[in-house]
Design an enzyme around this catalytic site. Sequence first.
Site, PDB file in Angstrom:
ATOM      1  CD  GLU A   1      -2.519   1.750   0.363  1.00 16.11           C
ATOM      2  OE1 GLU A   1      -3.348   0.972  -0.134  1.00 16.11           O
ATOM      3  OE2 GLU A   1      -2.336   2.923  -0.049  1.00 16.11           O
TER       4      GLU A   1
ATOM      5  NE  ARG B   1     -25.798  12.150 -16.656  1.00 13.10           N
ATOM      6  CZ  ARG B   1     -24.979  11.522 -17.495  1.00 13.10           C
ATOM      7  NH1 ARG B   1     -25.421  10.533 -18.231  1.00 13.10           N
ATOM      8  NH2 ARG B   1     -23.719  11.887 -17.566  1.00 13.10           N
TER       9      ARG B   1
ATOM     10  CB  ILE C   1     -18.080  13.540  -4.471  1.00  8.91           C
ATOM     11  CG1 ILE C   1     -17.644  12.069  -4.321  1.00  8.91           C
ATOM     12  CG2 ILE C   1     -17.129  14.471  -3.720  1.00  8.91           C
ATOM     13  CD1 ILE C   1     -16.265  11.738  -4.859  1.00  8.91           C
TER      14      ILE C   1
ATOM     15  CB  ALA D   1     -27.694   5.837   0.334  1.00  6.77           C
TER      16      ALA D   1
ATOM     17  CG  HIS E   1     -48.475   4.430  13.930  1.00  9.52           C
ATOM     18  ND1 HIS E   1     -48.458   5.292  12.858  1.00  9.52           N
ATOM     19  CD2 HIS E   1     -49.098   5.072  14.951  1.00  9.52           C
ATOM     20  CE1 HIS E   1     -49.069   6.418  13.214  1.00  9.52           C
ATOM     21  NE2 HIS E   1     -49.464   6.321  14.474  1.00  9.52           N
TER      22      HIS E   1
ATOM     23  CB  ALA F   1     -24.778  17.735 -10.369  1.00  9.39           C
TER      24      ALA F   1
ATOM     25  CG  LEU G   1     -25.686  16.734  -5.501  1.00 11.00           C
ATOM     26  CD1 LEU G   1     -26.795  16.032  -6.211  1.00 11.00           C
ATOM     27  CD2 LEU G   1     -26.031  18.212  -5.354  1.00 11.00           C
ATOM     28  CD  GLU G   2     -22.359  11.376  -0.386  1.00 11.63           C
ATOM     29  OE1 GLU G   2     -23.092  10.386  -0.353  1.00 11.63           O
ATOM     30  OE2 GLU G   2     -21.116  11.285  -0.295  1.00 11.63           O
TER      31      GLU G   2
ATOM     32  CB  CYS H   1     -14.210   3.112   1.813  1.00 14.23           C
ATOM     33  SG  CYS H   1     -15.579   3.008   2.956  1.00 14.23           S
TER      34      CYS H   1
ATOM     35  NE  ARG I   1     -20.496  16.011 -18.084  1.00  8.70           N
ATOM     36  CZ  ARG I   1     -19.745  15.017 -18.497  1.00  8.70           C
ATOM     37  NH1 ARG I   1     -18.668  15.248 -19.194  1.00  8.70           N
ATOM     38  NH2 ARG I   1     -20.073  13.771 -18.203  1.00  8.70           N
TER      39      ARG I   1
ATOM     40  CD  GLU J   1     -46.719   4.537  10.140  1.00 13.51           C
ATOM     41  OE1 GLU J   1     -47.640   3.739  10.359  1.00 13.51           O
ATOM     42  OE2 GLU J   1     -46.502   5.530  10.865  1.00 13.51           O
TER      43      GLU J   1
ATOM     44  CB  CYS K   1     -17.695   5.654   2.797  1.00 15.58           C
ATOM     45  SG  CYS K   1     -17.197   4.848   1.290  1.00 15.58           S
TER      46      CYS K   1
HETATM   47  P1  NDP Z   1     -20.345  10.927 -10.171  1.00 16.57           P
HETATM   48  O1  NDP Z   1     -20.124  10.023 -11.315  1.00 16.57           O
HETATM   49  O2  NDP Z   1     -21.358  10.577  -9.148  1.00 16.57           O
HETATM   50  O3  NDP Z   1     -20.731  12.376 -10.727  1.00 16.57           O
HETATM   51  C1  NDP Z   1     -19.881  13.035 -11.604  1.00 16.57           C
HETATM   52  C2  NDP Z   1     -20.456  14.412 -11.910  1.00 16.57           C
HETATM   53  O4  NDP Z   1     -19.482  15.166 -12.626  1.00 16.57           O
HETATM   54  C3  NDP Z   1     -21.689  14.375 -12.778  1.00 16.57           C
HETATM   55  O5  NDP Z   1     -22.542  15.422 -12.395  1.00 16.57           O
HETATM   56  C4  NDP Z   1     -21.137  14.615 -14.176  1.00 16.57           C
HETATM   57  O6  NDP Z   1     -22.044  15.284 -15.015  1.00 16.57           O
HETATM   58  C5  NDP Z   1     -19.982  15.532 -13.909  1.00 16.57           C
HETATM   59  N1  NDP Z   1     -18.864  15.359 -14.839  1.00 16.57           N
HETATM   60  C6  NDP Z   1     -18.317  14.201 -15.231  1.00 16.57           C
HETATM   61  N2  NDP Z   1     -17.259  14.425 -16.031  1.00 16.57           N
HETATM   62  C7  NDP Z   1     -17.143  15.763 -16.153  1.00 16.57           C
HETATM   63  C8  NDP Z   1     -16.260  16.612 -16.850  1.00 16.57           C
HETATM   64  N3  NDP Z   1     -15.264  16.126 -17.582  1.00 16.57           N
HETATM   65  N4  NDP Z   1     -16.442  17.948 -16.763  1.00 16.57           N
HETATM   66  C9  NDP Z   1     -17.441  18.455 -16.012  1.00 16.57           C
HETATM   67  N5  NDP Z   1     -18.313  17.699 -15.325  1.00 16.57           N
HETATM   68  C10 NDP Z   1     -18.173  16.360 -15.397  1.00 16.57           C
HETATM   69  O7  NDP Z   1     -18.897  11.137  -9.526  1.00 16.57           O
HETATM   70  P2  NDP Z   1     -18.384  11.585  -8.099  1.00 16.57           P
HETATM   71  O8  NDP Z   1     -17.052  12.171  -8.320  1.00 16.57           O
HETATM   72  O9  NDP Z   1     -19.413  12.376  -7.376  1.00 16.57           O
HETATM   73  O10 NDP Z   1     -18.220  10.211  -7.324  1.00 16.57           O
HETATM   74  C11 NDP Z   1     -17.397   9.179  -7.877  1.00 16.57           C
HETATM   75  C12 NDP Z   1     -17.917   7.826  -7.498  1.00 16.57           C
HETATM   76  O11 NDP Z   1     -17.653   7.567  -6.140  1.00 16.57           O
HETATM   77  C13 NDP Z   1     -19.431   7.687  -7.634  1.00 16.57           C
HETATM   78  O12 NDP Z   1     -19.807   7.320  -8.918  1.00 16.57           O
HETATM   79  C14 NDP Z   1     -19.762   6.627  -6.631  1.00 16.57           C
HETATM   80  O13 NDP Z   1     -19.662   5.373  -7.231  1.00 16.57           O
HETATM   81  C15 NDP Z   1     -18.669   6.785  -5.577  1.00 16.57           C
HETATM   82  N6  NDP Z   1     -19.218   7.467  -4.394  1.00 16.57           N
HETATM   83  C16 NDP Z   1     -20.247   6.870  -3.716  1.00 16.57           C
HETATM   84  C17 NDP Z   1     -20.782   7.461  -2.603  1.00 16.57           C
HETATM   85  C18 NDP Z   1     -21.913   6.798  -1.899  1.00 16.57           C
HETATM   86  O14 NDP Z   1     -22.129   5.614  -2.103  1.00 16.57           O
HETATM   87  N7  NDP Z   1     -22.693   7.517  -1.080  1.00 16.57           N
HETATM   88  C19 NDP Z   1     -20.304   8.757  -2.106  1.00 16.57           C
HETATM   89  C20 NDP Z   1     -19.247   9.310  -2.906  1.00 16.57           C
HETATM   90  C21 NDP Z   1     -18.736   8.678  -4.007  1.00 16.57           C
HETATM   91  P3  NDP Z   1     -23.058  14.490 -15.979  1.00 16.57           P
HETATM   92  O15 NDP Z   1     -24.190  14.058 -15.144  1.00 16.57           O
HETATM   93  O16 NDP Z   1     -23.391  15.502 -16.987  1.00 16.57           O
HETATM   94  O17 NDP Z   1     -22.268  13.349 -16.551  1.00 16.57           O
END
Ligand code: NDP
Length: 449
Positions: free
Chosen positions: A36, A206, A180, A343, A438, A177, A182-183, A44, A200, A443, A49
Amino acid sequence: MTDTYDYDLFVIGAGSGGVRASRIASGHGAKVAIAEEYRVGGTCVIRGCVPKKLLVYGSHFAEELQDAAHYGWTVEGMRFDWNTLRDTVLRDVDRLNAAYTQTLESNRVEHFLERATITGPNSVRLAGGREITAKVILVAVGAWPVKPEFPGMEHCITSNEVFHLPELPRRIVIQGAGYIALEFAGIFNALGCEVTVVNRSDQILRGYDESLRDRLLQITMARGIVYRFNCPIQSVEKQANGSLKVSIGKADPIEADAVLIATGRKPKTEGLGLENAGITLGAKGEIPVDAYNRTACPSIYAVGDVTDRVQLTPVAIREGHAFADTVFGNNPRTVDYTCIPSAVFSQPPLAGVGLTEGQARNAYGNVKVYTSDFRPMKNVFAGRMERGLYKLVVDANTDRVLGVHLIGPEAPEILQAAAIAVKAGLTKADFDATVALHPSMAEELVLMR
Ligand code: NDP
């Protein structure tokens, strides 16, 4: 124990997948070592996480303390100190790093805190120069934040750095969006920062059910998060006063104290030496593997984010376990990727399992959708207008529940139990036959008609 090689198994990357695989393989009698380059525990535990969830808990007190007045509590002199939260979280990360290291030791897994690169189908070289041979090599090096290219990227941070911020930014711009973005938008908003999310496209999260995404957008906007859609960052400029000027195309530039880039994560395969074993990477830099996690080189396997299948910790853990049972436990196993619950720890959080309404309509045509749009009791009492939304997606022909999607307080905790029902293939009639617990939010799951 092998005579021909130094180890039966050499694992590169001590994250969720690598640690699970190494300890299970060792339990099956293999001689195992793991390398490592940073800290034991992986994304994580060290910068994902776990510390994120602690920040969510920490920031959520803002809401709890506000609501406390409705329950008769007077909280005087309420103040928040970022450094205290940050340092307590980082101390917990240290604790977990030690716990994971202890797990390796108690499972007789030798560990090297060095970067390892592949030099051939059965050999690796450690950063210090030591050459090691192994009958089987497992690559579990995970993924790394994608950084879009624009002038001034060097002034921005990613999820790697966000846990170490020297101070709480008064204004933060978050690009992306997804999970990461939104969190952390939720965390910084709750802590009182001005948050602008720039993306973008005009979509958030999504892959999640559209009704939930809409609800999250409405609630977070009402909470003060500003969204700028169809506006990827074009440049970031450091001003004389130390603040950052973020240019986002046609819209006005935004002044910020920090810019967090959260635009996805890509497999961390660069410079790993996979070509020395004849392994060709996929389009996103991922290591292609078969259902048993085996690469094109028969002695090399890969699990977790580096394979870019499902980037979730529990999935990497399952892949690592299945690999160890298959290769060292005489029990060939593959991972079932259906009905994986997930989630987003936004505020409020949302969670889902199975098919979204859109996916179900495409796949089954004839679907029934049941929803409960309700104001949780604790919100009513505290005068919060925010509403939860629960949704069941049901196959109209068989009555089978194809998907459950929830947004509202504690949604991830509630969804984990509902995921068992969806995975088990239960029907809407089974949900209806279950007596409500309840008073609870959960529920609603058995009261939708
Ligand atoms: P996500 O894939 O969730 O979201 C990426 C975002 O960046 C989307 O809004 C996307 O837009 C945008 N994007 C992608 N490429 C570009 C670019 N080249 N230029 C501008 N905008 C871009 O990625 P995250 O980084 O938020 O998280 C990575 C991964 O980590 C997640 O997919 C998930 O698997 C894992 N994760 C899980 C968590 C959980 O389980 N709670 C918490 C945090 C991370 P568009 O929609 O237009 O493609």
